[in-house]
Design a protein around this motif. Structure first.
Motif, PDB file in Angstrom:
ATOM      1  N   ASP A 234     -29.269   1.405  13.542  1.00 54.45           N
ATOM      2  CA  ASP A 234     -27.276   2.255  13.689  1.00 54.45           C
ATOM      3  C   ASP A 234     -26.499   0.202  14.319  1.00 54.45           C
ATOM      4  O   ASP A 234     -25.839   0.091  13.699  1.00 54.45           O
ATOM      5  N   TYR A 235     -27.168   0.345  15.861  1.00 51.18           N
ATOM      6  CA  TYR A 235     -26.170  -0.677  16.559  1.00 51.18           C
ATOM      7  C   TYR A 235     -25.922  -2.355  15.985  1.00 51.18           C
ATOM      8  O   TYR A 235     -25.000  -2.424  15.712  1.00 51.18           O
TER       9      TYR A 235
ATOM     10  N   GLY B 228     -22.784  -6.013  11.444  1.00 49.81           N
ATOM     11  CA  GLY B 228     -22.685  -6.178   9.802  1.00 49.81           C
ATOM     12  C   GLY B 228     -23.868  -6.193   9.641  1.00 49.81           C
ATOM     13  O   GLY B 228     -24.199  -5.900   8.191  1.00 49.81           O
TER      14      GLY B 228
ATOM     15  N   PHE C  95     -25.941  -2.886  12.723  1.00 44.92           N
ATOM     16  CA  PHE C  95     -24.866  -2.719  11.841  1.00 44.92           C
ATOM     17  C   PHE C  95     -23.641  -2.810  12.091  1.00 44.92           C
ATOM     18  O   PHE C  95     -23.096  -3.610  11.776  1.00 44.92           O
ATOM     19  N   HIS C  96     -23.229  -1.597  12.964  1.00 41.14           N
ATOM     20  CA  HIS C  96     -22.236  -2.036  14.138  1.00 41.14           C
ATOM     21  C   HIS C  96     -21.331  -2.563  14.747  1.00 41.14           C
ATOM     22  O   HIS C  96     -20.227  -3.460  14.391  1.00 41.14           O
ATOM     23  N   LYS C  97     -22.499  -3.163  15.257  1.00 42.09           N
ATOM     24  CA  LYS C  97     -22.014  -4.479  16.085  1.00 42.09           C
ATOM     25  C   LYS C  97     -22.472  -5.544  15.449  1.00 42.09           C
ATOM     26  O   LYS C  97     -21.558  -6.868  15.712  1.00 42.09           O
TER      27      LYS C  97
ATOM     28  N   LYS D   6     -24.087   6.694   4.360  1.00 39.84           N
ATOM     29  CA  LYS D   6     -23.509   7.050   5.452  1.00 39.84           C
ATOM     30  C   LYS D   6     -24.478   7.156   6.158  1.00 39.84           C
ATOM     31  O   LYS D   6     -24.005   6.580   7.609  1.00 39.84           O
TER      32      LYS D   6
END
Ligand code: AKB
Length: 315
Positions: free
Chosen positions: A153-154, A160, A156-158, A233
């Motif tokens: 998840d990190y 992309g 992806f968020h950090k 999601k």
């Protein structure tokens, strides 16, 4: 055209996934890697290289040399082995994962790694375990899996990075046996049914866990990787399952084909304790809603296929 790097390619999932990916995308498009070299078909049916996933530089250079655009990271110790060797599990499971994520980040690859029902623990709701719920596992494997979900998840968020993953239940197949898992009894039981007509289960009667037949697991990986990313999601930890069973349920299913099959018990307290810390049955509705997951094999369909495949191997 995709160019895919697979780590842990000689393992239970890898050996069948590589064959499927080579069929779908072309033999040369799938670079299989494993720490060991064996005479396995995977090492002959397309590019194969030995790789220790704890060596980040070697992984990056190999991926760069083959110009891969997708990394499927499977190399890991399973739950029972991880509990015996917790430090090795941390180093291999987490070290390998961060190396694979870094390789994917530097080369801008799509990324897949499996999580597991082991990411849940005793305080997780046991029945119809929701997609988003309490995750306080009490095993090293579970700690690795939760950390892995969060790390993906990190990234992806950090950064992309297009990370995706599934929480697999026990996977059952007749091709490559698993090793060191808590759900392995559900594979051993079929081998023993065909070769000896009896099996002593190391997991106790009445202990329910989720399971899935390997063809469904492979389809789920491909389907998730090809899904429209904007609709996801829960990128990195989709609950997926096909059935919730205990040893008695599998034995009853086997007896529909082999009526004289005998199930006994020789419970292993260590693996039993791990099993008891996991859910009885998980809810896979988020995977169904977000990318159309649906397992094709229920228990009896899987049993019929397993026994016929193993029977023809035996002959
Ligand atoms: C294991 O038993 O360790 C694995 C899993 C459920 O992740 N099969």
């Amino acid at each position: 055209m995709k160019k895919i790097l697979v780590t842990g390619a000689l393992g239970q999932i890898g050996s069948e996934l590589v064959a499927k990916l080579r069929q779908l995308y072309g033999a040369d498009q799938v670079v299989a890697t494993d720490i060991r070299m064996s005479g396995h078909e995977v090492t002959r049916s397309g590019p194969f290289e030995t790789l220790d996933v704890t060596d980040g530089k070697a992984m990056f250079e190999l991926a760069k040399r083959h110009r891969v655009d997708t990394v499927i990271h499977l190399a890991a110790l399973l739950s029972a082995t991880a509990e015996e060797k917790p430090l090795l599990a941390w180093n291999l499971n987490m070290g390998g994962l961060v190396n694979a994520l870094e390789t994917a980040r530097e080369l801008g690859c799509q990324f897949f790694t499996p999580s597991s029902i082991g990411a849940f623990g005793p305080s997780t709701p046991k029945s119809h375990t929701p997609q988003d719920t309490i995750q306080r596992p009490t095993t090293m494997y579970g700690v690795n899996k939760v950390s892995g979900e969060l790390l993906c998840d990190y990234y992806f968020h950090k950064y992309g990075l297009d990370t995706r993953g599934l929480r697999f239940p026990g996977l059952i197949s007749y091709v490559t046996p698993p090793g060191g898992g808590t759900t392995d009894y559900a594979v051993e039981i079929y081998y023993a049914a065909v070769s000896k007509g009896r099996y002593a289960s190391f997991i106790d009667k009445g202990t329910f866990m989720d399971m899935m037949y390997m063809p469904d697991a492979l389809d789920a990986i491909v389907q998730l990787m090809e899904a429209d990313g904007s609709k996801l999601k829960h990128r990195n930890a989709f609950n997926v399952t096909a059935m919730s069973v205990d040893p008695e349920a599998i034995a009853a299913s086997i007896r529909k084909v082999l009526p004289s099959f005998v199930l006994e018990y020789d419970v292993d307290p260590k693996r039993q304790a791990i099993a008891e810390s996991w859910p009885d049955c998980i809810d896979a509705s988020a995977a169904a809603e977000e990318w159309g997951f649906k397992a094709r094999y229920d228990l009896d369909a899987m049993t019929t296929d397993m026994l016929s495949q193993l029977g023809s191997k035996e002959r």
